[in-house]
Design a protein around this motif. Structure first.
Motif, PDB file in Angstrom:
ATOM      1  N   SER A   1       0.961  -1.262  -0.018  1.00 50.50           N
ATOM      2  CA  SER A   1      -0.005  -0.274  -0.439  1.00 50.50           C
ATOM      3  C   SER A   1       1.061   1.591  -0.152  1.00 50.50           C
ATOM      4  CB  SER A   1      -1.268  -0.052   1.213  1.00 50.50           C
ATOM      5  OG  SER A   1      -1.451   0.824   1.398  1.00 50.50           O
ATOM      6  N   ILE A   2       0.129   2.295  -0.677  1.00 48.58           N
ATOM      7  CA  ILE A   2       0.788   3.446   0.105  1.00 48.58           C
ATOM      8  C   ILE A   2       1.247   4.194   1.486  1.00 48.58           C
ATOM      9  CG2 ILE A   2      -1.129   4.594   0.365  1.00 48.58           C
ATOM     10  CD1 ILE A   2       0.181   7.362  -1.660  1.00 48.58           C
TER      11      ILE A   2
ATOM     12  N   TYR B   1       0.534   7.824   8.076  1.00 49.07           N
ATOM     13  CA  TYR B   1      -0.958   8.937   7.656  1.00 49.07           C
ATOM     14  C   TYR B   1      -1.704   9.103   9.233  1.00 49.07           C
ATOM     15  CZ  TYR B   1      -3.953   5.285   6.402  1.00 49.07           C
ATOM     16  OH  TYR B   1      -4.810   4.157   5.955  1.00 49.07           O
TER      17      TYR B   1
ATOM     18  N   TYR C   1      -1.779  -0.194  10.827  1.00 52.96           N
ATOM     19  CA  TYR C   1      -2.673  -0.458   9.787  1.00 52.96           C
ATOM     20  C   TYR C   1      -0.948   0.018   8.461  1.00 52.96           C
ATOM     21  CZ  TYR C   1      -3.761  -0.938   4.542  1.00 52.96           C
ATOM     22  OH  TYR C   1      -4.135  -1.029   3.638  1.00 52.96           O
TER      23      TYR C   1
ATOM     24  N   PRO D   1      -0.981   0.503  -3.988  1.00 59.40           N
ATOM     25  CA  PRO D   1      -1.577   1.228  -4.681  1.00 59.40           C
ATOM     26  C   PRO D   1      -2.301   2.569  -3.466  1.00 59.40           C
ATOM     27  CG  PRO D   1      -2.824  -1.128  -4.278  1.00 59.40           C
ATOM     28  CD  PRO D   1      -1.322  -0.934  -4.027  1.00 59.40           C
ATOM     29  N   GLY D   2      -2.376   3.336  -3.823  1.00 56.83           N
ATOM     30  CA  GLY D   2      -3.926   4.504  -3.053  1.00 56.83           C
ATOM     31  C   GLY D   2      -5.029   3.851  -2.661  1.00 56.83           C
ATOM     32  N   LEU D   3      -5.739   5.498  -3.045  1.00 57.53           N
ATOM     33  CA  LEU D   3      -7.459   4.927  -2.636  1.00 57.53           C
ATOM     34  C   LEU D   3      -7.679   3.665  -3.687  1.00 57.53           C
ATOM     35  CD1 LEU D   3      -8.107   8.511  -1.406  1.00 57.53           C
ATOM     36  CD2 LEU D   3      -7.947   6.090  -0.140  1.00 57.53           C
TER      37      LEU D   3
ATOM     38  N   PHE E   1     -12.697  -2.452   1.361  1.00 56.92           N
ATOM     39  CA  PHE E   1     -11.524  -1.841   2.373  1.00 56.92           C
ATOM     40  C   PHE E   1     -12.373  -0.905   3.682  1.00 56.92           C
ATOM     41  CE2 PHE E   1      -8.123   0.999   3.759  1.00 56.92           C
ATOM     42  CZ  PHE E   1      -6.976   0.434   3.996  1.00 56.92           C
TER      43      PHE E   1
ATOM     44  N   ARG F   1     -12.215  -0.606   7.650  1.00 59.43           N
ATOM     45  CA  ARG F   1     -11.952   0.235   8.228  1.00 59.43           C
ATOM     46  C   ARG F   1     -12.973   0.417   9.050  1.00 59.43           C
ATOM     47  NH1 ARG F   1      -7.549   3.994   6.574  1.00 59.43           N
ATOM     48  NH2 ARG F   1      -6.225   2.772   7.746  1.00 59.43           N
TER      49      ARG F   1
HETATM   50  C1  8X3 Z   1      -5.315   1.322   1.706  1.00 56.18           C
HETATM   51  C2  8X3 Z   1      -5.051   3.158   1.310  1.00 56.18           C
HETATM   52  O1  8X3 Z   1      -4.203   5.106   1.719  1.00 56.18           O
HETATM   53  O2  8X3 Z   1      -6.228   4.029   2.940  1.00 56.18           O
HETATM   54  O3  8X3 Z   1      -4.681   1.026   2.231  1.00 56.18           O
HETATM   55  O4  8X3 Z   1      -4.691   3.612   3.800  1.00 56.18           O
HETATM   56  S1  8X3 Z   1      -5.325   4.128   2.573  1.00 56.18           S
END
Ligand code: 8X3
Ligand code: NDP
Length: 257
Positions: A144-145, A151, A157, A187-189, A194, A198
């Motif tokens: 993942s990004i 962030y 995560y 990947p980004g969004l 997903f 979350r």
């Molecule tokens: C999922 C993308 O930016 O929600 O890995 O973490 S993000």
């Protein structure tokens, strides 16, 4: 480009999102699929659709990748024609919560680390030795990004995906001298289940993540997985960062109003 016709492709997390899309694109190209997830009925729906549309040979594995002994037993008891896995797509994964670390939920942490890190390791550990013995194979890890930098609220995560990045890099090093290829896609969004997962089923919060922007789709990522595995055998795409045009990095997105 190399053909995946009749290649055996094992996809974890095939019941939804990116994994589901990978099932479709590989089926369309004539591959035989081992579909792995916990929700058997979702796997059955995908298998039925693929069998009907592409006459795909499909083997279903209802499996929790966090359970090492179950993974060992499932892989070791694959029937003969299915044992020779050519492509392993380690895609099963999830995020849980977006809490600050110091007030984070222990169960959320366990779930992310056990699935995203340990589950990926177990699948790899039980499948790659046979690839090495046979002298062919490709491992695609969905990172993942988030693995490239944390962030706010992403903490555990992001750490789990940083681990996927390091594991992918390490696996490539350890397989040097064999023809086995290793790719990590970051990947980004991507709009899938997903964010619902979350936010523990809160659909409003989940929808808000993709509000007023055009996210990537599972099909976009499957397309890249397919691209990476169909390059000439001497070409190893080691890592690939892909974001929506409306996203610059994990915290900067452009919303259209
Ligand atoms: C999922 C993308 O930016 O929600 O890995 O973490 S993000
Ligand atoms: P989805 O929630 O749509 O799909 C996740 C898949 O993982 C489901 O098929 C789920 O199946 C499976 N899964 C989860 N836990 C387990 C488990 N313990 N054992 C077996 N299978 C499991 O999300 P995505 O398609 O978006 O996610 C796929 C991967 O992509 C994940 O690794 C995610 O971290 C990563 N990713 C996603 C991004 C996004 O923005 N969507 C961006 C970057 C990376 P089931 O519940 O039936 O077991």
């Amino acid at each position: 480009m190399i053909s995946v016709t009749d290649k055996i492709v094992l996809i974890t997390g095939a019941s939804s999102g990116i994994g589901y899309s990978c099932g479709k694109i590989f089926a369309q190209a004539g591959a035989q699929l081992i579909l792995v997830a916990r929700r058997q009925e979702k796997l059955e729906q995908l298998a039925e659709a693929l069998t009907k549309e592409f006459l795909t040979k499909v083997y279903l594995l209802k499996l929790d990748v966090r359970d090492r002994l179950a993974v060992e037993s499932a892989i070791n008891s694959l029937p003969e024609p299915w044992k020779d896995i050519d492509i392993l797509i380690n895609n099963a994964g999830l995020s849980r919560g977006l809490s600050k670390l110091h007030i984070g939920d222990f169960q959320d942490w366990e779930e992310m680390i056990d699935t995203n890190v340990k589950g990926l390791l177990y699948m790899t550990r039980y499948i790659v030795p046979e690839m090495v013995n046979r002298g062919r194979g490709h491992v695609v890890n969905i990172g993942s990004i988030a693995g490239r930098g944390a962030y706010p609220g992403g903490n555990v995560y992001c750490a789990s995906k940083a681990a996927v990045r390091a594991i992918s890099e390490g696996l490539k090093q350890d397989l040097l001298g064999t023809p086995i290829r290793v790719t990590e896609i970051q990947p980004g969004l991507v709009e899938t289940e997903f964010s619902e997962v979350r936010f523990h089923g809160d659909q409003k919060k989940a929808k808000n993540v993709y509000r007023d922007l055009t996210p990537l789709t599972g099909d976009d990522i499957a397309d890249l997985v397919f691209f990476c595995v169909t390059r000439s055998p001497h070409v190893n795409i080691s890592e690939l960062l892909v974001v929506p045009t409306d996203q610059a990095n994990a915290t900067m997105v452009h919303r259209h109003n």
